[in-house]
Design an enzyme around this catalytic site. Structure first.
Site, short mmCIF file in Angstrom:
data_model
loop_
_atom_site.label_atom_id
_atom_site.label_comp_id
_atom_site.label_asym_id
_atom_site.label_seq_id
_atom_site.Cartn_x
_atom_site.Cartn_y
_atom_site.Cartn_z
N VAL A 95 3.55 4.11 -1.05
CA VAL A 95 3.86 4.84 -2.27
C VAL A 95 5.35 5.19 -2.34
CG1 VAL A 95 1.51 5.68 -2.59
CG2 VAL A 95 3.09 7.03 -1.20
N ASP A 96 6.09 4.82 -1.28
CA ASP A 96 7.55 4.98 -1.35
C ASP A 96 8.13 3.86 -2.22
OD1 ASP A 96 8.47 2.63 0.24
OD2 ASP A 96 7.52 3.65 1.93
N LEU A 101 3.48 -3.65 14.82
CA LEU A 101 3.99 -3.10 16.07
C LEU A 101 3.03 -3.33 17.22
CD1 LEU A 101 6.41 -1.54 17.15
CD2 LEU A 101 5.17 0.57 16.69
N GLY A 113 2.86 -4.40 9.02
CA GLY A 113 2.88 -2.96 9.25
C GLY A 113 1.72 -2.21 8.64
N HIS A 138 -1.50 1.21 -4.42
CA HIS A 138 -1.95 2.59 -4.25
C HIS A 138 -1.10 3.58 -5.05
CE1 HIS A 138 -4.08 1.59 -0.18
NE2 HIS A 138 -4.74 1.16 -1.23
N CYS A 140 1.32 16.34 -20.48
CA CYS A 140 1.55 14.91 -20.63
C CYS A 140 2.47 14.68 -21.83
CB CYS A 140 0.21 14.22 -20.85
SG CYS A 140 0.36 12.51 -21.40
N GLN A 149 0.84 -1.20 0.00
CA GLN A 149 0.00 0.00 0.00
C GLN A 149 0.87 1.24 0.00
OE1 GLN A 149 -3.44 -0.59 3.04
NE2 GLN A 149 -1.78 -1.92 3.69
P1 NAD Z 1 -1.21 3.15 8.74
O1 NAD Z 1 -0.33 4.33 8.96
O2 NAD Z 1 -2.67 3.29 8.80
O3 NAD Z 1 -0.80 2.02 9.80
C1 NAD Z 1 0.52 1.71 10.07
C2 NAD Z 1 0.58 0.47 10.95
O4 NAD Z 1 1.94 0.13 11.09
C3 NAD Z 1 0.00 0.65 12.35
O5 NAD Z 1 -0.84 -0.46 12.66
C4 NAD Z 1 1.24 0.66 13.25
O6 NAD Z 1 1.02 0.03 14.50
C5 NAD Z 1 2.21 -0.16 12.45
N1 NAD Z 1 3.61 0.20 12.68
C6 NAD Z 1 4.15 1.40 12.98
N2 NAD Z 1 5.47 1.30 13.12
C7 NAD Z 1 5.79 0.00 12.89
C8 NAD Z 1 7.00 -0.73 12.89
N3 NAD Z 1 8.18 -0.14 13.16
N4 NAD Z 1 6.96 -2.06 12.62
C9 NAD Z 1 5.79 -2.67 12.36
N5 NAD Z 1 4.61 -2.04 12.36
C10 NAD Z 1 4.62 -0.71 12.61
O7 NAD Z 1 -0.75 2.58 7.36
P2 NAD Z 1 -1.47 1.68 6.28
O8 NAD Z 1 -2.21 0.58 6.94
O9 NAD Z 1 -0.42 1.37 5.30
O10 NAD Z 1 -2.57 2.58 5.58
C11 NAD Z 1 -2.38 3.88 5.26
C12 NAD Z 1 -2.32 4.34 3.84
O11 NAD Z 1 -1.29 5.31 3.93
C13 NAD Z 1 -1.90 3.47 2.72
O12 NAD Z 1 -2.87 3.60 1.76
C14 NAD Z 1 -0.59 4.09 2.16
O13 NAD Z 1 -0.74 4.31 0.77
C15 NAD Z 1 -0.49 5.43 2.80
N6 NAD Z 1 0.84 5.79 3.33
C16 NAD Z 1 1.96 5.35 2.73
C17 NAD Z 1 3.22 5.66 3.27
C18 NAD Z 1 4.45 5.14 2.57
O14 NAD Z 1 4.44 4.99 1.35
N7 NAD Z 1 5.53 4.82 3.32
C19 NAD Z 1 3.31 6.44 4.42
C20 NAD Z 1 2.13 6.90 5.00
C21 NAD Z 1 0.90 6.57 4.45
ZN ZN Z 2 -1.97 12.14 -21.55
#
Ligand code: NAD
Ligand code: ZN
Length: 233
Positions: A93-94, A202, A175, A109, A136, A91
């Protein structure tokens, strides 16, 4: 004991937390200081394109300062060494899974380092800033936007994901808070198709009750240990 061959892994923001990328619903339910409704919906993009584009420009630029952590590296190792079917559905986007070397990867996503044309639906690799009105390269409409699936939009790859879940012997969620659909429903789909289910997070998530087993702790420790267990079984 059932032989485990086909694995589907779902990852969320928690797997990138130890790399220094903020999760979504952290303190106050904000993402980097913004309400989700203000940066993650088609309505927000229409109402304030400058703010929304700028938000993703900053997230994209921040990728230069972060690195994959041991959890991304362990999944990339599993991808290289696992001879059965495997699909990492993220999920996130990084780009930390691909930078760690994962290949069997699907960004459901979207991705910060891609642009999407709102006029012709073409997608492009994109590492620079992306101001509203950027033309584009294919159809020349001034319609490029970040290639991010907003709330209310259809996730990428659902056919491929559902086919993989139908064949899965094991579904592993890492996560993710289990709050965002359709990803939050994958555990039940996998279970209905006979897969074992494991959560690595976590703390307990909204979906924890659905899993056969939940292991609680930081992904940087839990994921390498689980991968070692899978590859040495
Ligand atoms: P969320 O932020 O809703 O949940 C994150 C979960 O990870 C929590 O349950 C938390 O307890 C757990 N967590 C936190 N630190 C942790 C660790 N060190 N080890 C293991 N677990 C850990 O994220 P989600 O469920 O991915 O949903 C959110 C949406 O946010 C997604 O659609 C995503 O596209 C977007 N998003 C993406 C990024 C990214 O690309 N890195 C960052 C923020 C949000
Ligand atoms: Zn186009």
């Amino acid at each position: 004991m059932t032989v485990m061959r086909n694995i589907v892994i779902l990852t969320g923001a928690g797997i990138s937390a130890e790399s220094g990328i903020a999760t979504f619903r952290g303190p106050g339910g904000l993402w980097e200081g913004h309400r989700v409704e203000d940066v993650c919906t088609p309505e927000a993009l229409a109402a304030d394109p400058v703010l929304v584009h700028r938000f993703y420009d900053l997230r994209r630029a921040a990728l230069r300062d972060v690195r994959p952590n041991p959890a991304h590296e362990a999944l990339a190792r599993l991808d290289r060494e696992w001879s059965g079917a495997l699909l990492i559905v993220t999920q996130n986007v990084d780009d930390l899974h691909e930078r760690a070397g994962a290949r069997r990867l699907l960004h459901m996503h979207g991705a910060l380092n891609q642009a999407l044309c709102a006029a012709c639906a073409a997608r492009f690799d994109w590492t620079a800033d992306l101001p509203p009105g950027t033309p584009c390269p294919t159809c020349h409409a001034p319609a490029l936007r970040p290639d991010i699936v907003f709330f209310g939009e259809i996730s990428y790859g659902m056919d491929r994901i559902e086919a993989a879940l139908a064949e899965a012997d094991l579904f592993v969620s890492i996560g993710t808070s289990g709050a965002v659909y359709p990803a939050a429903g994958f555990v039940r789909m996998a279970q209905a198709c006979g897969a074992a289910t494991l959560e690595l997070n976590l703390d307990r998530s909204e979906g924890s009750g659905w899993f056969d087993e939940s292991r609680l702790g930081p992904a940087g420790q839990l994921v390498p240990a689980w991968v070692e267990q899978m590859l040495s079984a």
